[in-house]
Design an enzyme around this catalytic site. Sequence first.
Site, PDB file in Angstrom:
ATOM      1  N   ASN A   1      10.220  -5.982   2.989  1.00 34.69           N
ATOM      2  CA  ASN A   1       9.537  -6.816   1.999  1.00 34.69           C
ATOM      3  C   ASN A   1      10.388  -6.813   0.736  1.00 34.69           C
ATOM      4  O   ASN A   1      10.387  -5.839  -0.018  1.00 34.69           O
ATOM      5  CB  ASN A   1       8.134  -6.244   1.715  1.00 34.69           C
ATOM      6  CG  ASN A   1       7.418  -7.033   0.620  1.00 34.69           C
ATOM      7  OD1 ASN A   1       7.834  -8.126   0.261  1.00 34.69           O
ATOM      8  ND2 ASN A   1       6.330  -6.464   0.101  1.00 34.69           N
TER       9      ASN A   1
ATOM     10  N   LYS B   1      10.008  -8.649  -1.806  1.00 32.48           N
ATOM     11  CA  LYS B   1       9.209  -9.010  -2.992  1.00 32.48           C
ATOM     12  C   LYS B   1       9.953 -10.087  -3.801  1.00 32.48           C
ATOM     13  O   LYS B   1      10.606 -10.938  -3.213  1.00 32.48           O
ATOM     14  CB  LYS B   1       8.874  -7.772  -3.831  1.00 32.48           C
ATOM     15  CG  LYS B   1       8.322  -6.634  -2.983  1.00 32.48           C
ATOM     16  CD  LYS B   1       7.754  -5.524  -3.796  1.00 32.48           C
ATOM     17  CE  LYS B   1       7.394  -4.367  -2.874  1.00 32.48           C
ATOM     18  NZ  LYS B   1       6.481  -3.422  -3.450  1.00 32.48           N
TER      19      LYS B   1
ATOM     20  N   HIS C   1      -0.966  -8.371   0.981  1.00 32.77           N
ATOM     21  CA  HIS C   1      -0.253  -7.215   0.408  1.00 32.77           C
ATOM     22  C   HIS C   1      -1.042  -6.744  -0.821  1.00 32.77           C
ATOM     23  O   HIS C   1      -1.646  -7.558  -1.529  1.00 32.77           O
ATOM     24  CB  HIS C   1       1.172  -7.623   0.022  1.00 32.77           C
ATOM     25  CG  HIS C   1       2.016  -6.456  -0.384  1.00 32.77           C
ATOM     26  ND1 HIS C   1       1.960  -5.922  -1.647  1.00 32.77           N
ATOM     27  CD2 HIS C   1       2.896  -5.698   0.316  1.00 32.77           C
ATOM     28  CE1 HIS C   1       2.787  -4.884  -1.713  1.00 32.77           C
ATOM     29  NE2 HIS C   1       3.366  -4.727  -0.530  1.00 32.77           N
TER      30      HIS C   1
ATOM     31  N   GLU D   1      -0.211  -6.008  -3.693  1.00 35.46           N
ATOM     32  CA  GLU D   1       0.159  -6.685  -4.950  1.00 35.46           C
ATOM     33  C   GLU D   1      -0.519  -8.052  -5.042  1.00 35.46           C
ATOM     34  O   GLU D   1      -0.875  -8.507  -6.123  1.00 35.46           O
ATOM     35  CB  GLU D   1       1.688  -6.796  -5.045  1.00 35.46           C
ATOM     36  CG  GLU D   1       2.310  -5.435  -5.330  1.00 35.46           C
ATOM     37  CD  GLU D   1       3.717  -5.247  -4.807  1.00 35.46           C
ATOM     38  OE1 GLU D   1       4.387  -6.240  -4.474  1.00 35.46           O
ATOM     39  OE2 GLU D   1       4.155  -4.078  -4.725  1.00 35.46           O
TER      40      GLU D   1
ATOM     41  N   GLU E   1      -0.942   0.395   4.452  1.00 38.53           N
ATOM     42  CA  GLU E   1      -0.160   0.734   3.258  1.00 38.53           C
ATOM     43  C   GLU E   1      -1.070   1.366   2.209  1.00 38.53           C
ATOM     44  O   GLU E   1      -1.735   0.644   1.445  1.00 38.53           O
ATOM     45  CB  GLU E   1       0.463  -0.531   2.665  1.00 38.53           C
ATOM     46  CG  GLU E   1       1.439  -1.231   3.573  1.00 38.53           C
ATOM     47  CD  GLU E   1       2.469  -1.995   2.762  1.00 38.53           C
ATOM     48  OE1 GLU E   1       3.640  -1.590   2.776  1.00 38.53           O
ATOM     49  OE2 GLU E   1       2.102  -2.954   2.070  1.00 38.53           O
TER      50      GLU E   1
ATOM     51  N   GLY F   1       5.873   2.181  -3.638  1.00 40.25           N
ATOM     52  CA  GLY F   1       6.805   2.232  -4.762  1.00 40.25           C
ATOM     53  C   GLY F   1       6.735   3.509  -5.590  1.00 40.25           C
ATOM     54  O   GLY F   1       7.310   3.581  -6.667  1.00 40.25           O
TER      55      GLY F   1
ATOM     56  N   SER G   1       6.656   3.832   0.492  1.00 37.97           N
ATOM     57  CA  SER G   1       7.752   4.781   0.233  1.00 37.97           C
ATOM     58  C   SER G   1       8.485   5.238   1.496  1.00 37.97           C
ATOM     59  O   SER G   1       8.900   6.403   1.587  1.00 37.97           O
ATOM     60  CB  SER G   1       7.248   5.984  -0.582  1.00 37.97           C
ATOM     61  OG  SER G   1       6.840   5.549  -1.864  1.00 37.97           O
TER      62      SER G   1
END
Length: 239
Positions: free
Chosen positions: A14, A16, A94, A96, A164, A170, A204
């Site tokens: 991904n 992003k 996702h 985000e 996730e 991250g 991660s």
Amino acid sequence: MLKLGNFSSIIVANWKLNGNMEFINQYYQKLVLNPNNCVVICSPSIFLNKLEINNKNLFSGAQDVSIYQEGAFTGELSAKMLDDIKIQFSLVGHSERRQYFNESNEIINLKSKNLIENNVIPIICIGETLEEKENNKTNEVLKKQIKESIPVSSNYENTIIAYEPIWAIGTGLTPSLDEIEEVHKFIKTVNVKLNNYKVLYGGSVKASNSDDINSLNNVDGCLVGGASLKVDEFNSIIS
Ligand code: PEP
């Protein structure tokens, strides 16, 4: 639709909101594939047409899709358009997107349904916050996300689930290997239909932990954010 059962592992990058043509050219020159694995590069949509789209083991994926099919919806990109340029995967929901763009389970369900109808495999992301984990709510949260965001038309051949944990994205933090294995087992037993789904782990993942994570029971691959931007590191995750 691609046969997901042909691959022992599915590794999704991904990117992003990162990348440019120079980055892409260098990346694809250096990328080393593994014949047993399916690698999906989810780039910003403007580059989808520039990437090597469908190799035997290498595919491109979108990072999102519209809930609409067509019409006066400026800035949107439909599932049918993805299919038209032979894109076979799209991330959906996702964290985000859920957090910054207010995507609900219902929206994710609709997007996934549109993708399936257009022969694009949704990679549906689910995961708990740190607070939910600390309050022992992980299973409850995942069950609700699964129930509400996976469409009726979904099955193990046309849909992938990505677990996730939001607090692991991250941050450099990951659940323990036992926790990952346990949560994946839980996801696959929420209902009988989910038994054979491919469930990826994301959060991660890097070269130093990917082997351990990928070799866990019920882990069918991984979704990689930051580490997928460094091609050498991503190569060692794929290998
Ligand atoms: C992600 O954004 O899906 C992700 C897993 O990011 P990272 O690997 O950087 O934690």
